[in-house]
Scaffold this motif. Structure first.
Motif, PDB file in Angstrom:
ATOM      1  N   LYS A 140     -15.112 -22.826  22.373  1.00 28.71           N
ATOM      2  CA  LYS A 140     -16.248 -23.716  22.034  1.00 28.71           C
ATOM      3  C   LYS A 140     -16.515 -24.664  23.207  1.00 28.71           C
ATOM      4  O   LYS A 140     -17.663 -24.859  23.612  1.00 28.71           O
ATOM      5  CB  LYS A 140     -15.942 -24.510  20.755  1.00 28.71           C
ATOM      6  N   SER A 157     -18.035 -22.602  26.112  1.00 26.75           N
ATOM      7  CA  SER A 157     -19.433 -22.154  25.978  1.00 26.75           C
ATOM      8  C   SER A 157     -20.391 -23.342  25.987  1.00 26.75           C
ATOM      9  O   SER A 157     -21.468 -23.253  26.572  1.00 26.75           O
ATOM     10  CB  SER A 157     -19.627 -21.261  24.755  1.00 26.75           C
ATOM     11  N   GLU A 158     -19.967 -24.452  25.384  1.00 22.49           N
ATOM     12  CA  GLU A 158     -20.867 -25.625  25.399  1.00 22.49           C
ATOM     13  C   GLU A 158     -21.046 -26.180  26.813  1.00 22.49           C
ATOM     14  O   GLU A 158     -22.071 -26.779  27.131  1.00 22.49           O
ATOM     15  CB  GLU A 158     -20.313 -26.730  24.481  1.00 22.49           C
ATOM     16  N   ASP A 178     -18.512 -17.699  21.782  1.00 20.80           N
ATOM     17  CA  ASP A 178     -18.919 -19.003  21.221  1.00 20.80           C
ATOM     18  C   ASP A 178     -17.831 -19.635  20.349  1.00 20.80           C
ATOM     19  O   ASP A 178     -18.050 -20.653  19.708  1.00 20.80           O
ATOM     20  CB  ASP A 178     -20.208 -18.842  20.395  1.00 20.80           C
ATOM     21  N   THR A 225     -16.321 -18.067  17.704  1.00 20.27           N
ATOM     22  CA  THR A 225     -16.199 -17.430  16.377  1.00 20.27           C
ATOM     23  C   THR A 225     -14.941 -16.554  16.335  1.00 20.27           C
ATOM     24  O   THR A 225     -14.682 -15.788  17.268  1.00 20.27           O
ATOM     25  CB  THR A 225     -17.421 -16.504  16.112  1.00 20.27           C
ATOM     26  N   ASP A 274     -21.625 -11.724  24.957  1.00 24.27           N
ATOM     27  CA  ASP A 274     -21.351 -12.945  25.725  1.00 24.27           C
ATOM     28  C   ASP A 274     -22.609 -13.361  26.494  1.00 24.27           C
ATOM     29  O   ASP A 274     -22.673 -13.195  27.722  1.00 24.27           O
ATOM     30  CB  ASP A 274     -20.175 -12.622  26.684  1.00 24.27           C
TER      31      ASP A 274
END
Ligand SMILES: Cc1cc2nc3c(=O)[nH]c(=O)nc-3n(C[C@H](O)[C@H](O)[C@H](O)COP(=O)(O)OP(=O)(O)OC[C@H]3O[C@@H](n4cnc5c(N)ncnc54)[C@H](O)[C@@H]3O)c2cc1C
Length: 476
Positions: free
Chosen positions: A70, A73-74, A185, A187, A461
């Motif tokens: 997380k 990706s952020e 992400d 998940t 991705d």
């Protein structure tokens, strides 16, 4: 294209986000550690540049992996998953810096299920630990790369590692029933299950197996177990030359009427190199080439009849000598010879390229002849060995001691590859493409195939943060 590879640098803010997500002790930016986690077993002399991560993370759970992803990706930070770093394609090398995610703390064997004949593991379990546990329950885990005492199961799955028993049991992917993965992400999801059949939707389990960490992070795996064969014997057959040895390979199955667990090949130079390295005589070191043939059976008398038959067939097909190893120490001696070849090569040479070529079995003699021709043209040395039962040869070409050796090896590789393509072969059978081989993909796969790989990568991705810079060259 540039925006796909534009990443944020790791600063104190990111380090503190990572620390609060997974704990202080699980994050490091110590320079010495960063260096040691920034390469695999491809000699660093193979590359012109140096690649180093900016942070190391040591997750302890799938939840930790999810939290890291997380943050990555952020903030658009590349993440390179890393097993034991025994890879032979530069797959675990952080091509764009960022985070290297080590699985050494996710090393639990979660469950051995004797009713469903499965074992569920975390990615950081050393492969041979799975085989040992299974054996204690009279079961076999059939994945058996030569690096099994060091490599992690997560790395084996990500590379779809092969090894010594592929001819009978298939590669690592064939042992995988289900995977828990963490997506880019963050998940967490499962593909597959404790099921022997499954055509419900696309087979993502076996897409992830062999995807080299570019699509998803493997955080758990359910692996297939089989009954443990009670007895085994290894035959070492010495041949006058590689051609005679290889010509015998299909006959072992056809005339012998059995599928051996292993059929491994070593050329004369490989035998000599190991003898020099071990400083001890190795069996068949004066032969032109040798095959190791491993047979397994539950009934000792049946096994004895089989090895007598294969021994006699070997002689009929040109073997000068057949050694039978049926005790722990004689078996170890034979396999030590085979397994020490890569170590011996890296001990004596700094500059080399270890190839992982596969051709149809009947073309292996042509491949070996081509290697010889191309190396002799340039006055280079080479060593050939590998998984003869699969037509998978680890021909190692030794670089010259000159400044232009990178260029020379490139010319040699291109000549060998065009012959391999003409033979119906391919670039890699088990070591993967990674960073080392991606520049050659366009020789082996057509444009459409390469575009499909890129589309699948971006579907999993979209931000291109998972192990970027591997398998395909996006500039082509
Ligand atoms: C002496 C020697 C012998 C070898 N013999 C064989 C052999 O017989 N057969 C064979 O196939 N290979 C062999 N290899 C190559 C190597 O051991 C295998 O490729 C092995 O599978 C790599 O495992 P690893 O844990 O070291 O992975 P690493 O080298 O750390 O990583 C390999 C790849 O897997 C990815 N990865 C690692 N963990 C994960 C994860 N949890 N999720 C997603 N991606 C991940 C990495 O990003 C990288 O792309 C050998 C290597 C050596 C040095």
């Amino acid at each position: 294209m540039d925006s796909l590879f534009t990443y944020r640098k790791i600063d104190e803010k990111i380090i503190s986000l990572l620390r609060s997500a997974i704990g202080d002790g699980n994050v490091s930016s110590d320079d010495e550690k960063l260096i040691s986690f920034s390469h695999d077993e491809v000699p660093s002399s193979s590359y012109k540049g140096h690649y180093k991560a900016e942070a190391l993370v040591f997750p302890e759970s799938s939840n930790h992996v999810s939290e890291i992803m997380k943050i990555a990706s952020e903030n658009r930070i590349p993440v390179t998953p890393r097993g034991a770093g025994t890879g032979l394609s530069g797959g675990a090398l952080p091509a764009f810096g960022g985070i290297v995610m080590s699985f050494e703390k996710m090393n639990r064997i979660i469950e051995l299920d004797e009713k469903n004949l499965t074992v569920t593991v975390e990615p950081g379990v050393v492969t041979s630990e799975i085989s040992k546990l299974a054996a204690r329950h009279d079961l076999l885990y059939a994945g058996d790369p030569c690096s099994g005492d060091a490599s992690f199961i997560g790395g084996n799955i990500a590379e779809n590692a092969g090894g010594n028993k592929v001819i009978k049991y298939g590669a690592t992917g064939a042992q995988v029933l289900a995977l828990e993965v963490v997506l880019a992400d963050g998940t967490v999801t499962w593909f597959g299950g404790k099921r022997r059949k499954d055509v419900t939707g696309l087979d993502f389990t076996h897409l992830i197996a062999g995807s080299e960490g570019i699509l998803a992070i493997i955080t758990k795996a359910v692996l297939k177990l089989l009954p443990l064969p009670r007895h085994s014997v290894d035959l070492l057959a010495a041949f006058p030359d590689p051609e005679t040895a290889i010509a015998f390979v299909p006959q072992i199955i056809k005339k012998g009427g059995i599928i051996p667990a292993s059929i491994e090949f070593m050329d004369k130079k490989a035998l000599e190199l190991v003898e020099k390295y071990l400083n001890n005589p190795v069996p068949a070191s004066d032969a032109g080439a040798a095959l190791i043939i491993q047979l397994e059976e539950n009934d000792h008398d049946v096994l004895e009849r089989q090895y007598e038959k294969i021994g006699a067939l070997s002689k009929e097909h040109g073997a000068s000598e057949v050694y039978v190893a049926d005790t722990r120490s004689t078996k170890d001696r034979i396999w030590q010879t085979r397994k020490a070849i890569p170590e011996a090569t890296s001990f004596f040479y700094d500059r080399y390229t270890k190839e992982d070529l596969v051709v149809p079995i009947d073309r292996v003699p042509d491949l070996l002849a081509k290697i010889k021709e191309v190396c002799l043209e340039r006055n280079l040395q080479w060593v050939a060995y590998g998984h003869a039962g699969d037509g998978n040869m680890h021909c190692t070409v030794i670089g010259p001691d000159t400044e232009d050796w990178h260029e020379i090896l490139l010319i040699v590789q291109k000549k060998i590859y065009s012959a391999v393509i003409e033979m119906g072969g391919t670039l890699s059978g088990e070591h993967g493409i990674g960073f080392k081989r991606k520049g050659f993909m366009k020789l082996f796969l057509d444009k459409k195939h390469l575009e499909l790989i890129k589309s699948v990568k971006l579907a999993f991705d979209p931000g291109n943060i998972l192990n970027p810079g591997k398998i395909v060259d996006w500039n082509e």
